[in-house]
Write an enzyme that holds these catalytic residues in place. Structure first.
Site, PDB file in Angstrom:
ATOM      1  N   CYS A   4      98.258  99.128  77.046  1.00  0.00           N
ATOM      2  CA  CYS A   4      99.220  98.419  77.848  1.00  0.00           C
ATOM      3  C   CYS A   4     100.420  99.437  77.983  1.00  0.00           C
ATOM      4  O   CYS A   4     100.880  99.657  77.136  1.00  0.00           O
ATOM      5  CB  CYS A   4      99.606  97.301  77.614  1.00  0.00           C
ATOM      6  SG  CYS A   4     100.976  96.544  78.772  1.00  0.00           S
ATOM      7  N   ASP A  30     113.207 101.847  86.388  1.00  0.00           N
ATOM      8  CA  ASP A  30     111.964 102.115  86.638  1.00  0.00           C
ATOM      9  C   ASP A  30     112.003 103.643  87.087  1.00  0.00           C
ATOM     10  O   ASP A  30     112.933 104.340  87.505  1.00  0.00           O
ATOM     11  CB  ASP A  30     111.733 101.419  88.202  1.00  0.00           C
ATOM     12  CG  ASP A  30     110.531 101.297  88.613  1.00  0.00           C
ATOM     13  OD1 ASP A  30     109.744 100.116  88.578  1.00  0.00           O
ATOM     14  OD2 ASP A  30     110.086 102.303  89.113  1.00  0.00           O
ATOM     15  N   HIS A  46     103.094  90.461  75.049  1.00  0.00           N
ATOM     16  CA  HIS A  46     102.419  90.878  76.091  1.00  0.00           C
ATOM     17  C   HIS A  46     101.636  89.562  76.785  1.00  0.00           C
ATOM     18  O   HIS A  46     101.288  88.735  76.175  1.00  0.00           O
ATOM     19  CB  HIS A  46     101.089  91.851  75.680  1.00  0.00           C
ATOM     20  CG  HIS A  46     100.237  92.007  76.781  1.00  0.00           C
ATOM     21  ND1 HIS A  46     100.425  93.151  77.575  1.00  0.00           N
ATOM     22  CD2 HIS A  46      99.279  91.397  77.297  1.00  0.00           C
ATOM     23  CE1 HIS A  46      99.656  93.234  78.628  1.00  0.00           C
ATOM     24  NE2 HIS A  46      98.824  92.165  78.444  1.00  0.00           N
ATOM     25  N   THR A  95     101.010  96.664  89.744  1.00  0.00           N
ATOM     26  CA  THR A  95     100.320  97.814  89.354  1.00  0.00           C
ATOM     27  C   THR A  95     100.102  97.679  87.768  1.00  0.00           C
ATOM     28  O   THR A  95      99.188  98.550  87.186  1.00  0.00           O
ATOM     29  CB  THR A  95     100.434  99.024  89.846  1.00  0.00           C
ATOM     30  OG1 THR A  95     102.149  98.881  89.494  1.00  0.00           O
ATOM     31  CG2 THR A  95     100.773  98.992  91.269  1.00  0.00           C
ATOM     32  N   HIS A  98     101.439  93.833  82.825  1.00  0.00           N
ATOM     33  CA  HIS A  98     102.366  93.396  81.552  1.00  0.00           C
ATOM     34  C   HIS A  98     103.371  92.648  82.463  1.00  0.00           C
ATOM     35  O   HIS A  98     104.204  93.339  83.184  1.00  0.00           O
ATOM     36  CB  HIS A  98     102.640  94.348  80.838  1.00  0.00           C
ATOM     37  CG  HIS A  98     103.670  93.887  79.486  1.00  0.00           C
ATOM     38  ND1 HIS A  98     103.356  94.331  78.287  1.00  0.00           N
ATOM     39  CD2 HIS A  98     104.958  93.328  79.845  1.00  0.00           C
ATOM     40  CE1 HIS A  98     104.381  93.634  77.461  1.00  0.00           C
ATOM     41  NE2 HIS A  98     105.194  92.996  78.378  1.00  0.00           N
ATOM     42  N   HIS A 100     106.453  91.586  84.558  1.00  0.00           N
ATOM     43  CA  HIS A 100     107.717  92.294  84.424  1.00  0.00           C
ATOM     44  C   HIS A 100     108.604  91.680  85.681  1.00  0.00           C
ATOM     45  O   HIS A 100     107.909  91.439  86.871  1.00  0.00           O
ATOM     46  CB  HIS A 100     107.736  93.622  84.472  1.00  0.00           C
ATOM     47  CG  HIS A 100     106.700  94.108  85.755  1.00  0.00           C
ATOM     48  ND1 HIS A 100     105.336  94.283  85.584  1.00  0.00           N
ATOM     49  CD2 HIS A 100     106.949  94.680  87.041  1.00  0.00           C
ATOM     50  CE1 HIS A 100     104.782  94.831  86.371  1.00  0.00           C
ATOM     51  NE2 HIS A 100     105.770  94.876  87.451  1.00  0.00           N
ATOM     52  N   HIS A 102     111.452  93.005  88.550  1.00  0.00           N
ATOM     53  CA  HIS A 102     112.366  94.255  89.081  1.00  0.00           C
ATOM     54  C   HIS A 102     113.679  93.597  89.321  1.00  0.00           C
ATOM     55  O   HIS A 102     113.729  92.533  90.066  1.00  0.00           O
ATOM     56  CB  HIS A 102     111.713  94.607  90.384  1.00  0.00           C
ATOM     57  CG  HIS A 102     110.248  95.030  90.190  1.00  0.00           C
ATOM     58  ND1 HIS A 102     110.088  96.568  90.451  1.00  0.00           N
ATOM     59  CD2 HIS A 102     109.198  94.582  90.196  1.00  0.00           C
ATOM     60  CE1 HIS A 102     108.445  96.645  90.221  1.00  0.00           C
ATOM     61  NE2 HIS A 102     108.213  95.408  89.998  1.00  0.00           N
TER      62      HIS A 102
END
Ligand code: AMP
Ligand code: ZN
Length: 114
Positions: A4, A30, A46, A95, A98, A100, A102
């Site tokens: 990952c 990012d 994870h 995409t 894991h 996340h 933004h």
């Protein structure tokens, strides 16, 4: 998880621009920013996506949200505003598998889907 990308970033095996870290959360810039401020906030554990969170992760869920709030303040965007996005699954365009969030800020954002 071995294969990952974000687990590797958390372990320092892949470089990142760290902006925040605590026992539960790691946050970094990012690589393809969609706004002047574009930070990814990820749990150190994870979890592939929101669907995989369980009741055992309730504390973690709160820690993630509080970290986002802290980071927004540290980056000085809390007053002007920011947007938090989670893409879960194929239709949302996730995409990296894991979990996340933004954190986007620094520009007047337009159209909302919801
Ligand atoms: P998502 O489309 O929600 O799965 O978002 C994945 C995000 O990870 C995208 O915005 C990518 O630009 C970002 N990303 C991919 N690889 C890296 C990396 N090595 N460092 C930082 N961000 C990355
Ligand atoms: Zn991972």
């Amino acid at each position: 998880m071995e294969d990952c990308l974000f687990c590797k970033i958390i372990k320092g095996e892949v470089p990142s621009n760290k902006v925040y870290e605590d026992d539960y959360v790691y946050a970094f810039k990012d690589i393809e920013p969609a706004a002047p401020v574009h930070v990814l906030v990820v749990p150190k554990k994870h979890i592939s996506c929101l669907n995989e969170m369980t009741e055992n992760d309730e504390l973690l869920a709160g820690k993630i949200l509080m970290a986002i709030k802290k980071i927004a303040k540290e980056l000085g965007v809390d007053e002007k505003g920011y947007r938090v996005i989670n893409n879960c699954g194929k239709d949302a365009g996730q995409t990296v598998m894991h979990l996340h969030f933004h954190l986007l800020a620094g520009i007047q954002m337009g159209e909302k889907l919801v």
